[in-house]
Design a protein around this motif. Structure first.
Motif, PDB file in Angstrom:
ATOM      1  N   PRO A 171       0.853  -1.181   0.000  1.00 25.58           N
ATOM      2  CA  PRO A 171       0.000   0.000   0.000  1.00 25.58           C
ATOM      3  C   PRO A 171       0.894   1.238   0.000  1.00 25.58           C
ATOM      4  O   PRO A 171       1.572   1.500   0.980  1.00 25.58           O
ATOM      5  CB  PRO A 171      -0.772  -0.116   1.321  1.00 25.58           C
ATOM      6  N   PHE A 183      -7.211  -4.932   1.027  1.00 33.03           N
ATOM      7  CA  PHE A 183      -6.856  -5.513   2.330  1.00 33.03           C
ATOM      8  C   PHE A 183      -7.687  -6.737   2.688  1.00 33.03           C
ATOM      9  O   PHE A 183      -7.497  -7.327   3.738  1.00 33.03           O
ATOM     10  CB  PHE A 183      -6.984  -4.454   3.432  1.00 33.03           C
ATOM     11  N   TRP A 189      -2.278 -10.259   2.780  1.00 34.10           N
ATOM     12  CA  TRP A 189      -1.894 -10.654   4.156  1.00 34.10           C
ATOM     13  C   TRP A 189      -0.554 -11.368   4.120  1.00 34.10           C
ATOM     14  O   TRP A 189       0.290 -11.181   4.988  1.00 34.10           O
ATOM     15  CB  TRP A 189      -2.939 -11.573   4.794  1.00 34.10           C
ATOM     16  N   PHE A 192       2.247  -8.915   4.071  1.00 41.69           N
ATOM     17  CA  PHE A 192       2.510  -8.344   5.393  1.00 41.69           C
ATOM     18  C   PHE A 192       3.136  -9.401   6.310  1.00 41.69           C
ATOM     19  O   PHE A 192       4.076  -9.116   7.049  1.00 41.69           O
ATOM     20  CB  PHE A 192       1.219  -7.799   6.015  1.00 41.69           C
ATOM     21  N   ALA A 193       2.576 -10.608   6.273  1.00 40.77           N
ATOM     22  CA  ALA A 193       3.042 -11.650   7.186  1.00 40.77           C
ATOM     23  C   ALA A 193       4.493 -11.999   6.905  1.00 40.77           C
ATOM     24  O   ALA A 193       5.309 -12.090   7.819  1.00 40.77           O
ATOM     25  CB  ALA A 193       2.173 -12.887   7.062  1.00 40.77           C
ATOM     26  N   THR A 196       7.018  -9.068   7.577  1.00 41.86           N
ATOM     27  CA  THR A 196       7.201  -8.901   9.025  1.00 41.86           C
ATOM     28  C   THR A 196       8.028 -10.051   9.589  1.00 41.86           C
ATOM     29  O   THR A 196       8.946  -9.840  10.388  1.00 41.86           O
ATOM     30  CB  THR A 196       5.838  -8.877   9.740  1.00 41.86           C
ATOM     31  N   THR A 199      11.636  -9.570   8.650  1.00 48.09           N
ATOM     32  CA  THR A 199      12.267  -8.453   9.365  1.00 48.09           C
ATOM     33  C   THR A 199      12.525  -8.824  10.816  1.00 48.09           C
ATOM     34  O   THR A 199      13.627  -8.615  11.339  1.00 48.09           O
ATOM     35  CB  THR A 199      11.361  -7.207   9.307  1.00 48.09           C
ATOM     36  N   ILE A 200      11.520  -9.365  11.480  1.00 46.11           N
ATOM     37  CA  ILE A 200      11.679  -9.696  12.899  1.00 46.11           C
ATOM     38  C   ILE A 200      12.724 -10.802  13.070  1.00 46.11           C
ATOM     39  O   ILE A 200      13.573 -10.745  13.955  1.00 46.11           O
ATOM     40  CB  ILE A 200      10.325 -10.089  13.530  1.00 46.11           C
ATOM     41  N   LEU A 260       4.144 -15.037  16.043  1.00 42.91           N
ATOM     42  CA  LEU A 260       4.460 -14.858  14.623  1.00 42.91           C
ATOM     43  C   LEU A 260       4.636 -16.217  13.940  1.00 42.91           C
ATOM     44  O   LEU A 260       4.196 -16.420  12.809  1.00 42.91           O
ATOM     45  CB  LEU A 260       5.743 -14.037  14.516  1.00 42.91           C
ATOM     46  N   SER A 263       1.294 -17.359  13.323  1.00 42.58           N
ATOM     47  CA  SER A 263       0.497 -16.552  12.398  1.00 42.58           C
ATOM     48  C   SER A 263       0.939 -16.719  10.952  1.00 42.58           C
ATOM     49  O   SER A 263       0.103 -16.764  10.061  1.00 42.58           O
ATOM     50  CB  SER A 263       0.545 -15.079  12.797  1.00 42.58           C
ATOM     51  N   VAL A 264       2.258 -16.794  10.705  1.00 39.94           N
ATOM     52  CA  VAL A 264       2.718 -16.760   9.314  1.00 39.94           C
ATOM     53  C   VAL A 264       2.148 -17.922   8.513  1.00 39.94           C
ATOM     54  O   VAL A 264       1.547 -17.734   7.463  1.00 39.94           O
ATOM     55  CB  VAL A 264       4.258 -16.756   9.232  1.00 39.94           C
ATOM     56  N   ILE A 267      -1.573 -17.710   8.024  1.00 41.04           N
ATOM     57  CA  ILE A 267      -1.959 -16.787   6.959  1.00 41.04           C
ATOM     58  C   ILE A 267      -1.675 -17.401   5.593  1.00 41.04           C
ATOM     59  O   ILE A 267      -2.477 -17.278   4.669  1.00 41.04           O
ATOM     60  CB  ILE A 267      -1.255 -15.423   7.161  1.00 41.04           C
TER      61      ILE A 267
END
Lengths: 478, 181
Positions: A171, A183, A189, A192-193, A196, A199-200, A260, A263-264, A267
């Motif tokens: 975006p 979105f 998703w 984003f997932a 992130t 990166t983390i 995370l 979640s990853v 997703i």
């Protein structure tokens, strides 16, 4: 002694007692169970640990490393050729057709993302559960995560056809009017997932590396080497104040990375589960994908560490005990995966939906039945051998089983994707998917990328967390 | 009777080197209780309980992480509601423009992203960890030495008392310096 103390502090005996009790309270150490095996063999001292681990990237690489590196780079080159072919000619070079619009690309993507999960599992979840055996393996597992996520990222980007426009999925304010990304789409998703997650995982890995890079800096001989580690170690000097904050942030990152992990892959599974395709539209997908991811990831860590400990002589640090523990987690997650397969069969039939039943029957008996049974035996049956201690402690057997698990998990994604798509609602459009050379080249190339990057990692950074191993050196030995 | 703040200048210091964590822990606790001012201690790995021994308060970074996470969550909600429901409402399969459940995945991811990145950034800032950092690095402290640094400029600093403490806890060697960076 009392006289000396009294003299030092010039205090009354009451105060003296208070000071003594206070010191005793502060210096009282945890008593470790003497029934446990020590985590690190061979009675190593602190400087032995530094020396042994730093030797891996300080001495010149052996022939073994060069041979493996040569093979990996060759595989990577095949992948690069296939990628160039895909970009210059188009997605038509893949074996996709109108019915099977997703096949190898997404299979490889889901497979590699899954591989990454064990790294985060080891570094975050086992950290929160204070599993001290993780210290010998977390660094290389985290590196594996990062590399696997990179391998995964290649596939959706190539599948876009015009990879240089990949930023269109973000975006961002643009000149095409008020045009925003959707979105509500699981593919967004995913973006984003995964970004992130990457990166983390990267900052988590780097934060853990900083103290060890300082160790490397203080030992470095050459100018280039010294500069490299000086820049990366950010002036780390082992101050307690820094350690204290470092540990707080490390804990925070572990606590953030734990959900995370869950979640990853949840997703990623939504890419399928939110659709209406029989065989995909299933509520069991998120937990089933997460279990599968940890399962394949642990098998991959084990597959990587067995040669590494042998070639780099790390037997004292990565002991049979470590391999045994990893096999137990593989067994647990493998059993969850097996249970999920059975649940899928049950819900398929129990739904009474003829399309669901048709997909299940087609998977087990249709043209891709061989893939289904490879998947089923490698993932649900073979790991059950880990119940036997003999299979958890004999290295060739562990290696063989873990490779089979990886094969099985790749086929799992293939089965989910291709068998659900190739016979859709309209029998006239039924088709088969046959991979082309480019498809195979990209798969092979992703393994090339993975192993090349991992071998470079071994040459640049401490493959085992030096500071964390020092912290558990006397574990169960005091 | 307190640990110093990072910004404070120390004029003179005495650094004692030890070869194990127990001695360091013991001397840190005792030195503080006997009235010495501990500049800092340096160790090759984190030692649990050391914060208490040197009298360091619990770090507030956890709160920073929490606030940063909340910021991420709010940004995700604003971004999604504004783009999907106000700036360019797009009818996708007749779903509501501000369908909240579908925003949850991005909300979660941005919470984690903001929290992680900001807390690590604050950690680097507070400890002045950056690529051109010029800090005192004691020999072998990243290998196998444990170092206690006492401030000397206080009137209460008693060299004799300090020397006796160092001997009691088997200090390997003691180093003095003019300025602690």
């Amino acid at each position: 002694m009392a006289a000396v103390l009294k003299d030092i502090g010039r205090q009354t005996s009451d105060e003296e007692d208070r000071v003594r009790t206070e010191i005793d309270k502060i210096t009282a150490h945890t008593v470790y169970s003497r029934l446990r095996e020590p985590l690190i063999d061979d009675n190593k001292s602190y400087s032995d640990v530094t020396g042994d681990i730093c030797a891996l990237f300080e001495r010149s690489p052996g022939t073994g490393w060069w041979i493996l590196f040569g093979i990996s780079v060759t595989l990577l080159t095949i992948g690069v050729v296939a990628a160039i072919n895909t970009v210059t000619v188009g997605i038509g070079t893949w074996g996709l057709n109108k019915t099977v619009g997703w096949a190898f690309g997404i299979t490889n993507f889901v497979f590699w993302i899954g591989i990454g999960h064990a790294g985060t599992f080891i570094s975050a979840i086992l950290y929160l559960f204070a599993q001290k055996w993780r210290t010998s393996i977390n660094r290389s597992a985290e590196a594996m995560t990062l590399i696997a996520v990179m391998c995964a990222g290649v596939f959706p980007i190539l599948h876009m056809g015009r990879p240089w426009l990949f930023y269109w999925i973000m975006p961002y304010p643009n000149t095409r009017g008020s045009l925003w990304v959707n979105f509500r789409s699981p593919l967004l998703w995913d973006f984003f997932a995964i970004s992130t997650y990457f990166t983390i995982s990267l900052v988590f890995w780097y934060l853990g590396l900083v103290p060890d890079l300082a160790t490397a800096r203080d030992r470095a001989k050459g100018k280039l080497r010294k500069t490299f580690y000086t820049i990366l170690s950010l002036g780390w000097n082992g101050s307690n104040r820094t350690w204290s904050r470092y540990e707080t942030v490390y804990g925070v990152l572990a606590a953030l990375a734990t959900p995370l992990v869950l979640s990853v892959h949840s997703i990623v599974s939504f890419d399928f589960a939110t659709s209406l395709v029989p065989g995909w539209h299933s509520t069991i997908f998120p937990p089933y994908f997460v279990a599968g991811a940890v399962f394949s990831g642990f098998a991959m860590v084990t597959t990587l560490l067995i040669p590494v400990r042998k070639v780099m002589r790390l037997e004292a640090y990565i002991t049979i005990q470590h391999l045994d523990n990893m096999c137990k987690i593989t067994l647990l997650t493998g059993s969850i995966v097996g249970l999920s397969y059975l649940t899928e069969l049950f819900t398929g039939f129990y739904s009474g939906n003829p399309n669901e039943i048709a997909v299940i029957v087609n998977r087990m008996l249709g043209p891709y039945a061989w893939a289904y049974w490879v998947m089923f035996s490698c993932n649900a049956l073979i790991p059950q051998l880990f119940w036997l201690k003999a299979f958890r402690t004999r290295i060739p057997l562990i290696l063989m089983l873990c490779i089979l698990v990886n094969v099985g998990m790749w086929f799992e994604r293939f089965v989910i994707i291709v068998t659900s798509l190739h016979r859709d609602y309209l029998p006239s459009s039924w088709a088969m998917f046959i991979p082309t050379l480019t498809d195979v080249g990209l798969l092979v190339g992703s393994f090339g990328l993975f192993f090349t990057a991992f071998l470079i990692f071994l040459r640049l950074f401490p493959a085992i967390s030096i500071n964390e191993v020092k912290g558990v050196l006397h574990y169960a030995r005091d | 009777m307190r640990a110093t703040e990072p910004g404070e200048k120390t004029v003179r210091y005495a650094a004692a080197f030890f070869d194990n964590e127990n001695d360091l822990m013991g001397i840190a606790a005792e030195a503080r209780l006997r009235g010495f001012v501990i500049q800092d201690v340096f160790t090759p790995y984190p030692i649990h309980g050391m914060d208490r021994a040197v009298g360091l308060k619990r770090s507030r970074l956890g709160w920073i992480a929490f606030i940063a996470g909340a910021l991420g969550l709010i940004s995700a909600i604003l971004l999604q509601v504004w783009t999907s429901a106000y700036d360019w409402p797009l009818n996708v399969g007749g779903k509501p423009f501000n369908s909240f459940p579908l925003f949850v995945p991005v909300m979660f991811e941005l919470t984690v992203l903001f929290s992680g990145l900001i807390s690590i950034g604050v950690l680097f800032m507070l400890n002045r960890l950056w690529i051109f950092s010029k800090k005192q690095i004691f020999e072998r402290v990243t290998d196998d030495r444990f170092v206690l640094v006492l401030r000397q400029e206080d009137a209460s600093f008693d060299a004799e008392k300090a020397a006796r403490l160092f001997t009691k806890y088997h200090a390997i060697n003691v180093m003095e310096g003019d300025r602690f960076v």
